[in-house]
Scaffold this motif. Sequence first.
Motif, mmCIF file in Angstrom:
data_model
loop_
_atom_site.group_PDB
_atom_site.id
_atom_site.type_symbol
_atom_site.label_atom_id
_atom_site.label_comp_id
_atom_site.label_asym_id
_atom_site.label_seq_id
_atom_site.Cartn_x
_atom_site.Cartn_y
_atom_site.Cartn_z
ATOM 1 N N ARG A 43 7.037 -0.266 10.985
ATOM 2 C CA ARG A 43 6.344 -0.134 9.694
ATOM 3 C C ARG A 43 6.306 -1.461 8.946
ATOM 4 N N TRP B 201 10.070 -2.854 8.975
ATOM 5 C CA TRP B 201 11.019 -2.055 9.746
ATOM 6 C C TRP B 201 10.716 -2.206 11.226
ATOM 7 N N GLY C 34 5.141 1.885 -2.360
ATOM 8 C CA GLY C 34 4.639 0.867 -1.451
ATOM 9 C C GLY C 34 3.579 1.412 -0.521
ATOM 10 N N GLU C 35 2.598 0.582 -0.193
ATOM 11 C CA GLU C 35 1.553 0.955 0.758
ATOM 12 C C GLU C 35 2.063 0.679 2.170
ATOM 13 N N THR C 36 2.063 1.697 3.015
ATOM 14 C CA THR C 36 2.713 1.581 4.324
ATOM 15 C C THR C 36 1.709 1.583 5.466
ATOM 16 N N GLN D 223 -6.389 0.676 2.398
ATOM 17 C CA GLN D 223 -5.628 1.393 1.375
ATOM 18 C C GLN D 223 -6.535 2.395 0.670
ATOM 19 N N SER E 217 5.471 -2.322 4.690
ATOM 20 C CA SER E 217 5.060 -1.847 3.374
ATOM 21 C C SER E 217 4.827 -3.033 2.456
ATOM 22 N N TRP E 218 3.736 -2.976 1.693
ATOM 23 C CA TRP E 218 3.529 -3.996 0.669
ATOM 24 C C TRP E 218 3.405 -3.331 -0.699
ATOM 25 N N ARG F 294 10.653 10.250 7.317
ATOM 26 C CA ARG F 294 11.455 9.152 7.848
ATOM 27 C C ARG F 294 12.849 9.122 7.221
ATOM 28 N N THR G 82 1.752 1.956 9.544
ATOM 29 C CA THR G 82 2.562 2.381 10.680
ATOM 30 C C THR G 82 1.979 1.780 11.950
#
Length: 380
Positions: free
Chosen positions: A272, A376, A339-341, A317, A274-275, A177, A343
Amino acid sequence: MGLALFAINSCKQDKLGPVTKDNVAPGPVSNVTIENLHGAAKLTYQVPNDADLLYVKASYTTKKGEVRETKVSRYNSDLTVVGFGDTSAYKVTIYAVDKSENTSSPLVVTVHPLTPSVKIVRDSLVVTPDFGGINVKFSNSTEENLAIVVLANDSLKQFSPINTDYTNLKKGDFSTRGLPSTPTKFGIFVRDRWGNLSDTLIVTATPLFEALLDRTKMAGLVLPTDAPLGYGGSIAGLFDGNTQDGFYHTGDAARMPQWFTYDMGVTAKLSRLSWFMRPGYFYTLHNPRVVEIWGSNNPNPDGSYDASWTLLAKHTQIKPSGLPEGQLSQADIDAANAGETITFPLNTPKVRYIRFKTLQNWSNGTYVNFYEIMMWGDTN
């Protein structure tokens, strides 16, 4: 005193090596059979009947002139030579070696390795445009440890690596990305741990547009069924731009599953989310593990999940290393810091309100605690 003398004598004996040493070479291995494998060959044999036999070794020379060697104990009746980068015929030399490091006469066999993993995976690659870049799907039937390398022009217009995915998964995919939504030339090749390379797949693709949504427009929308907060936590802490401070934490009355709701401040087609986990507690305790992300443009004020909410994604996760709780590899730490993403699918509808629902945390407990969210998407 007796113990001390024993320790001194033991050290002296260790330095002396074998009590006896001869110059008599062991006999060669015999009755060799060959099983050709992907990028490898398994050699089964009979060891010589020598009492002081120590190990068996096999070696071959690569096309680049490198000599690769495999050693196994005298108690083995087979060994596997690995790291072949093609299906050419290779001569493999096998020796028996005894405790005096005497080497038998060589026995030479010819192996014909099957298609190496780098080519198998290269031929399986499927590339599609993704938000901010491309997505690469692959199959790795041998489950070999491989690197899949993505190339594109850098800031100096040099065609060079911009992302590398390390994997031994049987099937998988990953995204590259951070690129503009313009036609872009990409290259993808596969590398193994011995340095063998596949040929390079060249594709031209146009990344889908995405932009980082403005966190300052995001705010909590507390609805009747949302989880109660506690321990100084707040929804606002998730949008303060700080992954080390300011956090979300539910209270003692919270139960699983639980959720909270927030307004993104804009309507967007999401790409997306992310956390970021609580620092010092990666992959443990109250960090979310199994979550659902729901979206709405007109949430029911009673807090219910009715027709106004749409399930956008479900996500579990995964700890990259698979190590037990409390143990972290560098890959785990790098992934947590990134970060955990999640999609979102390409057909995700435009929404303004998000409900972050946790079905399970890492401790299988009743609290949820983490530090930041980033989003995003496309607001056009």
